[in-house]
Design an enzyme around this catalytic site. Sequence first.
Site, PDB file in Angstrom:
ATOM      1  N   ASP A  37       2.787   3.584  -4.910  1.00 54.51           N
ATOM      2  CA  ASP A  37       1.174   3.870  -4.754  1.00 54.51           C
ATOM      3  C   ASP A  37       1.435   3.598  -2.888  1.00 54.51           C
ATOM      4  O   ASP A  37       2.400   3.314  -2.522  1.00 54.51           O
ATOM      5  CB  ASP A  37      -0.119   2.909  -5.027  1.00 54.51           C
ATOM      6  CG  ASP A  37       0.036   1.954  -5.462  1.00 54.51           C
ATOM      7  OD1 ASP A  37       0.946   1.446  -4.527  1.00 54.51           O
ATOM      8  OD2 ASP A  37      -0.493   1.034  -6.240  1.00 54.51           O
ATOM      9  N   LYS A  59      -3.611   6.449  -3.534  1.00 51.75           N
ATOM     10  CA  LYS A  59      -5.632   5.524  -3.734  1.00 51.75           C
ATOM     11  C   LYS A  59      -5.992   5.591  -2.364  1.00 51.75           C
ATOM     12  O   LYS A  59      -4.758   5.029  -1.958  1.00 51.75           O
ATOM     13  CB  LYS A  59      -5.557   4.345  -5.031  1.00 51.75           C
ATOM     14  CG  LYS A  59      -5.119   4.819  -6.187  1.00 51.75           C
ATOM     15  CD  LYS A  59      -5.608   3.416  -6.955  1.00 51.75           C
ATOM     16  CE  LYS A  59      -5.278   3.884  -8.678  1.00 51.75           C
ATOM     17  NZ  LYS A  59      -6.163   2.476  -9.288  1.00 51.75           N
ATOM     18  N   MET A 184     -10.389  -5.744   0.316  1.00 53.20           N
ATOM     19  CA  MET A 184     -11.052  -4.337  -0.377  1.00 53.20           C
ATOM     20  C   MET A 184     -12.542  -4.666   0.414  1.00 53.20           C
ATOM     21  O   MET A 184     -13.503  -4.259  -0.356  1.00 53.20           O
ATOM     22  CB  MET A 184     -11.012  -4.018  -1.488  1.00 53.20           C
ATOM     23  CG  MET A 184      -9.655  -3.791  -2.275  1.00 53.20           C
ATOM     24  SD  MET A 184     -10.284  -3.399  -4.316  1.00 53.20           S
ATOM     25  CE  MET A 184      -9.946  -5.654  -4.663  1.00 53.20           C
TER      26      MET A 184
HETATM   27  N1  SAH Z   1      -2.585  -6.228  -5.673  1.00 50.89           N
HETATM   28  C1  SAH Z   1      -3.053  -6.144  -3.903  1.00 50.89           C
HETATM   29  C2  SAH Z   1      -3.566  -6.169  -3.683  1.00 50.89           C
HETATM   30  C3  SAH Z   1      -4.439  -4.848  -4.029  1.00 50.89           C
HETATM   31  S1  SAH Z   1      -6.326  -4.119  -3.703  1.00 50.89           S
HETATM   32  C4  SAH Z   1      -2.079  -6.961  -3.313  1.00 50.89           C
HETATM   33  O1  SAH Z   1      -1.755  -8.233  -4.009  1.00 50.89           O
HETATM   34  O2  SAH Z   1      -1.675  -7.340  -2.399  1.00 50.89           O
HETATM   35  C5  SAH Z   1      -6.092  -3.492  -2.213  1.00 50.89           C
HETATM   36  C6  SAH Z   1      -6.182  -3.958  -1.516  1.00 50.89           C
HETATM   37  O3  SAH Z   1      -5.596  -5.465  -0.777  1.00 50.89           O
HETATM   38  C7  SAH Z   1      -6.521  -2.962  -0.024  1.00 50.89           C
HETATM   39  O4  SAH Z   1      -7.391  -2.722   0.061  1.00 50.89           O
HETATM   40  C8  SAH Z   1      -6.174  -4.852   1.666  1.00 50.89           C
HETATM   41  O5  SAH Z   1      -7.165  -5.872   0.775  1.00 50.89           O
HETATM   42  C9  SAH Z   1      -5.666  -5.498   0.530  1.00 50.89           C
HETATM   43  N2  SAH Z   1      -4.266  -4.690   1.059  1.00 50.89           N
HETATM   44  C10 SAH Z   1      -2.860  -4.491   0.157  1.00 50.89           C
HETATM   45  N3  SAH Z   1      -1.716  -4.207   0.854  1.00 50.89           N
HETATM   46  C11 SAH Z   1      -2.165  -5.015   1.863  1.00 50.89           C
HETATM   47  C12 SAH Z   1      -1.614  -5.158   3.804  1.00 50.89           C
HETATM   48  N4  SAH Z   1      -0.482  -5.022   3.712  1.00 50.89           N
HETATM   49  N5  SAH Z   1      -2.382  -5.989   4.051  1.00 50.89           N
HETATM   50  C13 SAH Z   1      -3.137  -6.155   4.468  1.00 50.89           C
HETATM   51  N6  SAH Z   1      -4.413  -5.680   3.377  1.00 50.89           N
HETATM   52  C14 SAH Z   1      -3.743  -5.327   2.370  1.00 50.89           C
END
Ligand code: SAH
Length: 521
Positions: A37, A59, A184
Amino acid sequence: MKNIPVVDLVGAGPGDPGLITLKGAESIRKANVIIYDRLAHPAHLNLARTDAELIYCGKQADRHTLTQDEINALIVDRALNGLKVCRLKGGDPFVFGRGGEEADFCRQNGVDFRIIPGVTSAIAAPAYAGIPVTHRDAASSFAVITGHERDDSGESGTRVAGQSEGRRNWANIANAADTLIFLMGVENLDVICTKLMEHGKSPDTPVALVRWGTWDDQETLVTSLSHAVNDVRSAAFKAPAVTVVGEVVNLREKLRWFDNRPLTGKRVIVTRAREQASQLTDMLREQGAIPIEYPVIQTRPLANLTHLSNALANLDQYRWVIFSSGRAVEVFVDQMLELGMDSRALANVKIAVVGVSTAETVKSKLNVIPDFIPSRFIAETVISEWPQKDMSATKVLIPRAQSARDFIPESLEEMGAVVDIVSVYETVKDHGNRDLILDMLTKGKIDYLTFTSSSTVTNFIESIGPDNIHLLNDLTIVSLGPITAETARNAGLTTQIVAEEYSIPGLVQEISDHAKNEEQS
Ligand code: SAH
């Protein structure tokens, strides 16, 4: 025998390609199918087998490329066909990644799976902004919370922001830990801030939003609970971002390290051949820049290397071999191996190199320490510092690009040497993503344009079209060496930075110095 269906749910880490686990990288390398993704960095796909099927199911808040049910079905379908599936997800697969649902669906369908955890953005994005989520003096606990009501909504969140917030226990959330980390949370920031203040958090509580944390273009906004909504709106700050609430945010002032480097946020076009660009892009990245690869040339070994083979067969007749590019060393070594020769064949030959990285390539590919490296990497210095004064009847071999300057061989011949020039590779045009580059140039998004040889200048102009040269007026042009700069001048371009030394570290240093001076003025 049919393969046992197996699926890896892999955490790709938050962005920076170095932040994947060894086990995760191994899974990508072996997979037949990779379903990834948009929060997983595309560079990870470079590890994939060339015949792997790559499926993007990116997504985004406003659109689904594939629904979750479709993703589940896809994973299981490929696995039941005996293919090794790597389901590559941003951050950690079990932190708001819907990894739980995917694993469950595999189990229901008799498909075995492994979970390969990843570095979650919840901790890594703040870390890259210089914010530790705990600290002896500022916080002894942290909580990771979804900014959406349904905590399994992943990036997509089908529900409307703000809706049914009433059902969340905000008193618990506000007091869950010293540091509160929302994923998020950008769309819903007003509700989050209001509710936290309603439940006892001071309006002055520091807040940081870190967008695209650990990626080259990470952005951070520091604010407070009472100002966050306005500040985010006026900065047009968008998802994906991690929102950190708590005293630890103040530590950023002291601990900032990633986004305050000399070239932070500077976009630099690299026109070098892809196979030669990595040292430059890596070094630019280390300084914080966002390298944009737009290779306008390609180097490739000549189809016919008979001339080189003949020279190699008579290697013991030569007193010197001169290399002025890493590429020449590579082709030379590959051909040696092809003929069943190794570095021992060079025991009685002296090696001269022009360029730091050429010297590195000689050491790493040949295991040989060069006998002569001039103090400056220009042909004139090579000759003035040449260590053997009497060159009469001395045989010299120069493996090099098909079209190159003749100053060194001609000068050596004047000194009495017998020089064999052997072309080993050629430089041909390459075509990058022209529309993308023109778009960035038009929008003024580029800070530096680098030319590492005359052919990069000529081909770059040809590639963007001479009519578009005016788009280069506002950026800083960097040329490696006076000859490249002269080619640029003849083409009507003004080079602001001429790196005198033929070395990539020197070039990057000059760009960094330039950026520092600009900031001060
Ligand atoms: N599994 C992921 C989170 C998925 S939910 C994890 O552990 O990081 C998706 C949310 O993660 C996004 O809306 C944002 O809030 C955050 N996110 C994921 N990657 C990011 C990044 N590189 N920088 C900032 N926020 C991030």
